[in-house]
Design a protein around this motif. Sequence first.
Motif, short mmCIF file in Angstrom:
data_model
loop_
_atom_site.label_atom_id
_atom_site.label_comp_id
_atom_site.label_asym_id
_atom_site.label_seq_id
_atom_site.Cartn_x
_atom_site.Cartn_y
_atom_site.Cartn_z
N THR A 87 -9.90 15.86 -7.92
CA THR A 87 -10.30 14.22 -8.44
C THR A 87 -10.39 13.52 -7.15
O THR A 87 -9.53 13.56 -6.12
CB THR A 87 -8.92 13.79 -9.16
N TYR A 88 -11.10 12.92 -6.78
CA TYR A 88 -11.36 11.70 -5.86
C TYR A 88 -10.18 10.58 -6.09
O TYR A 88 -10.18 10.13 -7.11
CB TYR A 88 -12.59 10.92 -5.89
N VAL A 89 -9.44 10.33 -4.76
CA VAL A 89 -8.53 9.32 -4.94
C VAL A 89 -8.51 8.35 -3.92
O VAL A 89 -9.09 8.66 -3.11
CB VAL A 89 -6.99 10.06 -5.23
N GLU A 90 -8.21 6.96 -4.33
CA GLU A 90 -8.01 6.18 -3.25
C GLU A 90 -6.64 5.47 -2.76
O GLU A 90 -5.97 5.35 -3.67
CB GLU A 90 -9.06 4.97 -3.73
N PRO A 91 -6.57 5.13 -1.51
CA PRO A 91 -5.13 4.55 -1.50
C PRO A 91 -4.90 3.53 -2.32
O PRO A 91 -5.81 2.72 -2.60
CB PRO A 91 -5.27 4.21 0.17
N HIS A 92 -3.61 3.26 -2.56
CA HIS A 92 -3.31 2.17 -3.39
C HIS A 92 -2.40 1.36 -2.99
O HIS A 92 -1.28 2.03 -2.24
CB HIS A 92 -2.85 2.65 -4.93
N PHE A 93 -2.31 0.03 -2.79
CA PHE A 93 -1.36 -0.54 -2.40
C PHE A 93 -0.85 -2.03 -3.24
O PHE A 93 -1.83 -2.45 -3.91
CB PHE A 93 -1.65 -1.58 -1.02
N ASP A 94 0.54 -2.30 -3.38
CA ASP A 94 0.92 -3.15 -4.21
C ASP A 94 0.54 -4.61 -3.53
O ASP A 94 0.08 -4.70 -2.17
CB ASP A 94 2.57 -3.19 -4.12
N THR A 95 0.45 -5.43 -4.34
CA THR A 95 0.22 -6.76 -3.83
C THR A 95 0.77 -7.34 -2.46
O THR A 95 0.29 -7.71 -1.40
CB THR A 95 0.11 -8.06 -4.71
N TYR A 96 2.26 -7.05 -2.84
CA TYR A 96 3.10 -7.59 -1.37
C TYR A 96 2.60 -6.67 -0.29
O TYR A 96 2.71 -7.16 0.86
CB TYR A 96 4.60 -7.27 -1.70
N ASN A 98 -0.62 -13.21 -12.23
CA ASN A 98 -1.30 -12.07 -11.64
C ASN A 98 -1.33 -11.24 -12.63
O ASN A 98 -0.52 -10.06 -12.85
CB ASN A 98 -0.29 -11.42 -10.45
N SER A 99 -2.33 -11.27 -13.64
CA SER A 99 -2.18 -10.48 -14.96
C SER A 99 -2.65 -9.06 -14.50
O SER A 99 -2.52 -8.25 -15.49
CB SER A 99 -3.17 -10.92 -15.98
N LEU A 100 -3.20 -8.71 -13.42
CA LEU A 100 -3.54 -7.30 -13.30
C LEU A 100 -2.48 -6.51 -12.47
O LEU A 100 -2.48 -5.42 -12.15
CB LEU A 100 -4.51 -7.25 -12.49
N ASN A 101 -1.24 -7.52 -12.22
CA ASN A 101 -0.16 -6.96 -11.59
C ASN A 101 0.51 -5.59 -12.49
O ASN A 101 0.28 -5.72 -13.78
CB ASN A 101 1.05 -7.62 -11.35
#
Length: 2047
Positions: free
Chosen positions: A1823-1832, A2035-2038
């Motif tokens: 599966t292709y994955v992307e780096p993910h970062f929290d908002t902070y 931040n409803s997408l948090n």
Amino acid sequence: MAVAERRAFAHKINRTVAAEVRKQVSRERSGSPHSSRRCSSSLGVPLTEVIEPLDFEDVLLSRPPDAEPGPLRDLAEFPADDLELLLQPRECRTTEPGIPEDGKLDAQVRAAVEMYTEDWIIAHRRYQHLSAAYSPITLETQRERQKGLTRQVFEQDASGDERSSPDDSDDPRHSSGSPDDTPRSSGASGIFDLRNLAADSLLPSLLERAAPEDVDRRNEALRRQHRSRALLTLYPAPDEDEAVERCSRPEPPREHFGQRILVKCLSLKFEIEIEPIFGILALYDVREKKKISENFYFDLNSDSMKGLLRAHGTHPAISTLARSAIFSVTYPSPDIFLVIKLEKVLQQGDISECCEPYMVMKEVDTAKNKEKLEKLRLAAEQFCTRLGRYRMPFAWTAVHLANIVSSAGQSDRDSDSEGERRPTWTDRRRRGPQDRTSSGDDACSFSGFRPATLTVTNFFKQEAERLSDEDLFKFLADMRRPTSLLRRLRPVTAQLKIDISPAPENPHFCLSPELLHVKPYPDPRGRPTKEILEFPAREVYAPHTSYRNLLYVYPHSLNFSSRQGSVRNLTVRVQYMAGEDPSQALPVIFGKSSCSEFTREAFTPVVYHNKSPEFYEEFKLRLPACVTENHHLLFTFYHVSCQPRPGTALETPVGFTWIPLLQHGRLRTGPFCLPVSVDQPPPSYSVLTPDVALPGMRWVDGHKGVFSVELTAVSSVHPQDPYLDKFFTLVHVLEEGAFPFRLKDAVLSESTVEQELRASLVALRLASPEPLVAFSHHVLDKLVRLVVRPPIIGGQIVNLGRVAFEAMAHVVSLVHRSLEAAQDARGHCPLLAAYVYYAFRLPGTEPSLPGGAPPVTLQPATLAHGPGRPASLYLARSKSISSSNPDLAVAPGSVDDEVSRILASKLLHEELALQWVVSGSAVREAVLQHAWFFFQLMVKSMALHLLLGQKLDTPRKLRFPGRFLDDIAALVGSVGLEVITRVHKDVELAEHLNASLAFFLSDLLSLVDRGFVFSLVRAHYKQVATRLQSAPNPAVLLTLRMDFTRILCGHEHYVTLNLPCCPLSPPASPSPSVSSTTSQSSTFSSQAPDPKVISMFELSGSFRQQHFLAGLLLTELALALEPEAEGASLLHKKAISAVHSLLCGHDADPRYAEATVKARVAELYLPLLSLARDTLPRLHDFAEGPGQRSRLASMLDSDTEGEGDMGGTINPSVAMAIAGGPLAPGSRASISQGPATAARSGCALSAESSRTLLVCVLWVLKNAEPALLQRWAADLALPQLGRLLDLLYLCLAAFEYKGKKAFERINSLTFKKSLDMKARLEEAILGTIGARQEMVRRSRERSPFGNQENVRWRKSVTHWRQTSDRVDKTKDEMEHEALVDGNLATEASLVVLDTLEIIVQTVMLSEARESILGAVLKVVLYSLGSAQSALFLQHGLATQRALVSKFPELLFEEDTELCADLCLRLLRHCGSRISAIRTHASASLYLLMRQNFEIGNNFARVKMQVTMSLSSLVGTTQNFSEEHLRRSLKTILTYAEEDVGLRDSTFAEQVQDLMFNLHMILTDTVKMKEHQEDPEMLIDLMYRIARGYQGSPDLRLTWLQNMAGKHAELGNHAEAAQCMVHAAALVAEYLALLEDSRHLPVGCVSFQNISSNVLEESAISDDILSPDEEGFCSGKHFTELGLVGLLEQAAAYFTMGGLYEAVNEVYKTLIPILEAHRDYKKLAAVHGKLQEAFTKIMHQSSGWERVFGTYFRVGFYGARFGDLDEQEFVYKEPSITKLAEISHRLEEFYTERFGEDVVQIIKDSNPVDKTKLDPQKAYIQITYVEPHFDTYELKDRVTYFDRNYGLRTFLFCTPFTPDGRAHGELPEQHKRKTLLSTDHAFPYIKTRIRVCHREETVLMPVEVAIEDMQKKTRELAFATEQDPPDAKMLQMVLQGSVGPTVNQGPLEVAQVFLAEIPQDPKLFRHHNKLRLCFKDFCKKCEDALRKNKALIGPDQKEYHRELERNYSRLREALQPLLTQRLPQLLAPNTAGFRNSLNRASFRKADL
């Protein structure tokens, strides 16, 4: 070059003795060795000046050749038989000579006959064929000499072949356990195995202790065996382009032919057979409107038909029975037709009537038409009987040749295409100068087509009114049109079969156009083939070579319309009359078919009832040798009565006319229109022409011209050019002295003849080119004769020298101009060259072979200058010969006459030289253009003068008079000056002149005083030197001078010319420069160095004075190699190529085959050694990593100013760093820091030039006298010796064997380029690299930052790459190349080894021996480390053992590096597949241990090093065979058991322990072998092993470096850098334990900013490590310097990976250390690199320019995967890797491993249910994955780099719907988000990291809609705010947002989710959020439209309006949906939902 810099690179030898340093400094004050090179010669003459050579002849006189021992005697002087006279019989094509026998020939014919029969006379230099000019060393000759080479056995080649050997069979241990087992798993079993193994054979005398001298002697004797004789036959042949000295003997003049076609007439058959039919063939060129061949007559009638003509026939001559003909076509074109005309016997009725039966009757109706046929036959029989001697035209047809040639060739055009495109050389030679076929449609070849048999079925009947050639050309042109008029005519049907094929080379039974038999003619009775004379379509420039004298008569038309009486059936009779009596008709008319060979009369065919007929007839006549005033052609016109009427004669004469053939002594040819007389002409008519109206004669039509006829002569006797005719006539008149003489209308007396002659000489330049070329030999002969034998007119000598010389110049340039296309590369016209070589002779000398005394007809120099002999002597001589000598055939009238004639004769060469020197400017220009011709003429004249005058025994100084030599000197000076002055105006002319001058001087060396020639050369050099100072472009002049030198050195006696046998005389008073450079510099010898030896090895004055030519050549080389030299690379190549080609010549020359002789020859090149040594810094560095210099050039710029520092480069191979090889951490620490000097002043040499120079150096080392080399080495200063060793090191690198595989990979074109990368240290340790890494490497070299083409391991791509590189070489050729390359590598290494031995013997006594021995050992080690053959390794290891036994302290008391390196090398060879290598390697290893033990009863050092080496070896070498290594371990055990000397010690026991320990490591690491092909698994294993070594830092470091090496090889620079950072952290930890330095990092913690993973290295705590323990952390890396090296490497890798921000972090740690060391140079470099890094960050801020990586989640499912089952990993792939690529790669890889149909890729990313899987299969989910970062996190990760570095969390989303499909309608579209966390952060020291945590979240449809709308809005915003704006992108985004047709577009989303308020209050918040999203979206759309309006041009206005309309529609539709309010918004909560997408706001999915 600055002294300091020079010093830096000359000083770098360990522990130099203090005295040495002082000497060194004082020497450098006096000028460093390099900069003083221009003036270092001992006579104080700078290299730019040519020293006065010794007087050659005097030296030889003072030292007779007998003084030399045996074989050297031939070197001392030219052989006595050097020059010889050859008479080569002229090749005659025919069996009979074909020259006239008549006795009384006139002068012109006599001269011609003589010219065509005399033999060629050649002044032959017997040994010339040995010079490179005549037998060049080419690819082919090299191949020939390479036959019989023995195949050298190489490890890398053996690896492929022995795969199937039982050693490698799969034994169960290979796959034991999982990679998780501890590294020490299978201990006990291993010990057992080792005991049971068989050992290799032992070396017999290894354990004996012999004296070192004996060992050396024995080793040397062994090295001398089986050596290849000639080193250079193993090296590619010298470059063809540079071979200016190349010449070839000209081809002897031959008759000219075009492409030849053989036409055979097989059969001719009509529907009815009633009468004989006769055929005529000829070729016509429609475009040129010209008949291009004579006629060929053939007769295919049956015997019965021939019988009808019995009454008229004589017995037919065999030559007239030919049925096949050979046509020659010089200018093939598609417009050539083969025209076939048919005639029949004359009969009553016109042509149409006669054709009728043939057109009407058919063969099938024979029975029906029986009576008719009978009737026709009877009639035919009567006509044959009565009119058998007359013919009538019947029918014709034509064959278009181009069709035949092209269609016949079609079917096998492929196989012939080679031949079609490039005619072979012999073809070209045969065709000669006519190859100028104009391009385009003319390019049509008649030479290589396939034979074709044609059947021609349609004939056209002849039309009485249209018989002429003009009409024929119209018909032919019409035939080519598709709608030909001829097709509409009714044809005469018949079947003519003919064969058309290319003519064979030497056909049998051939008759020439004169009917002579062409050789080979086996049997005179065979039916002949006729050669048909060609009338070329355009001029052909070729000299006549044989006697030919033919006349063709073409009657065209006759107009008797006004003639009274019965004149209708007209025929013309032609006769050649020698007088007026009818009996004087000569039988010279050639017969046609089935008749006699020659006839006295011939008739034209009759056109029935036509008063003004046209004719197509051709009469061919053989002209008598002497045509006189009475000879004429007589034409008689007859009326033939076809019906037998009583009282009427058969033929009635109705007119007469004639053509006298001579007019004013010239042959009359051309078109005539003649009046016809009705009456018989009166007596003595033949002297006049019919144009003169004689009284009393009646003429047809009142004396108007009514008969048109044309005469054409093809003659090699009559020039048919007024100017030539006049010239020959005058010359012959003078020779015969027949005055008075009539010329044209004037009568010439003796008084006027001189001025006429002068005038005709001047007028020669007006002659037309074709005859001038044809008669060029005659003209030149006569001109030479006029120069040498001035005519005597009226008793006066008329000196015509000047006029004749000018005429000669003009003739030569006219001939040149006509044949421009045929010139050879040197601008010579082959025709003139052949004239000089074969035809030119001294007038009046009849040479006989040197056997008999030559007739003395050669007068010496004119009496005035000649030796004072009495005149009477000459008189007697000349008289005795005058009767036989045509030149003196006139009996001299009186003695005075005779005397004056002798006085008049001159020598051609003297006269030429004189005339040239005094010539005026116009003539001089003409002569200069073709100077070569006059030079060659002079040389041949001089040679003949010596040979015929038997002057070869005269001393050279007396052979030619002084004034002649003065003329030559003046001439050479002036021509030299022309070369220099013209070089900028007309380079080509300058080049030709330069070469001609050089060849002239070279030729003179064989003839005159050689000292004199040397002085000329020196004068020329001086001229060039003065010009060089002012020249705008000196390189051009230098190039010319180099060519000049090269040609001179091409002389076949070049070695003799260098006086090789006389000892160099040391200069009388050594000048100060000698004492300063030599007396203090000797390193070893206590006594002062021997100036003699020094001057032999330097370009000293005495060397250049004695070895004059060699001196010139090497001086050219030295000057070209000077750092300041202009135009360097071209000059390097030229100069080196010249030396190389000479040495190749010596190798191939049988005269120098003996070793003693070759040693003498090698002395001429000794200075080459010091030259190469001084050039070392600029040689191509073969010992660098793969293309390192070029690839890192951009990053090294800041460094290039440094001296010995290649700071930031990565070591050529990480493996070398492990090996502790001859590579200090940051640079290639060579012995003298030579090649590493980045301050390469001047232009560096290309790889090719460097390699060639090195091979020349090796040649000298191989062939020179060893004793001499030893004396020289003893006198060398330390830095010089260091540089010499560096040179040897480079030689090893340059000639390293590349392996068979490499040959398959290397395209012959890229071969030269890839040489640069070939000698790679990486390969030295890592073994040959496979195709995959090769490809990665190649792609890496193409782009500066690693592998940006995502083609990593896809095999399909790899194969494609490989094949595209491969040139189609056959397997044999590649085998052969590998064979030769292997022999070259072996021989080169052995020469280096010999030289090292010589140096070691010299060094024994010196005070500085350690440093030098260390250096020697490094070179030996390098040689053992590179790819070497078994043969060399046996000798190399023997030398290494001898060195270690003589100087053990080198390894055991000095630094560890040498020991470590040696251990690695030996271990590697212990694992060899070749038993001979293992035998020697295990012996060496055993002795090493024994020696170490004997020094200290403990061999800890060797133990430690061997253990480390083994682990690094196993880690990095792919093709390494543990089976073989085990066997070697066993062999060492055996030695230990058998060693009697050490029985009582613990030695054997310690050896045993060590061996078992090694065995265990081996078994552990075997597992890595299985995963060789799986890079990820391999790295995992290495990682695991490294982790296992955490207790021993040295080995962990080794493994980290192994991993870095592996990563670098795969192109993973970021990972390689991480490995280096970890290694540095490890070292930092260790250093922190030792001491607490402020400037050093505090351990791992300091590296945290670079990577959070580094803390792993802190595991090493005090309890594990006590720093003082012996052998621990003793590697060179555990020092501050080592730390600096590791950090620099990390920085370099980061730079290559484009991670510039990390570079900064690395340097933060490095800078304090450098500051503490005050290393400002490196600090400058580092800051330079930082500046570069920051600049690049600025330029690449958006991040698009550098792409860091793509990440994939890979899950493995299935028992097949073993310990990988159910494991998930995140893989880091090269940027822009597509999902398809990684899945293809993994699938292909595991399929190969598990077999077909086992591996399955799971296509979706849904969770995998193990129960549903087939247990027999292996499943992979990617599966292709992307780096993910929290908002902070995003607050800190600002830049693109931040968001791509230190990644631990990855995200992928999976769309799904409740019913299981992935995608559905909007209301049911859900999405699953999965977050993965990994053990470590990317980039790490591995490219795949295990997933340690996963978390899933599910989004509802409305949340999915919100995300989509937010994404769309972001895109709009981005497109709007982009700077600079991108209109296209903006419009695309807009169209997608407001376009009315967008499926599931914004409107649909709104209508689905916002149409009604949701029931579930929980969804209010989402509803509202979506509404706000839409509002934002509308706002952004508006902004975007506004922006678009500003951007568009007028053409897009309408489009924009449409967008606006769509937008307003959208807004209106959305308006009601967006305005409705929710009943109750949860007021208190709103703040929390910002931040409803948090992630916190997602509902956790019910998992």
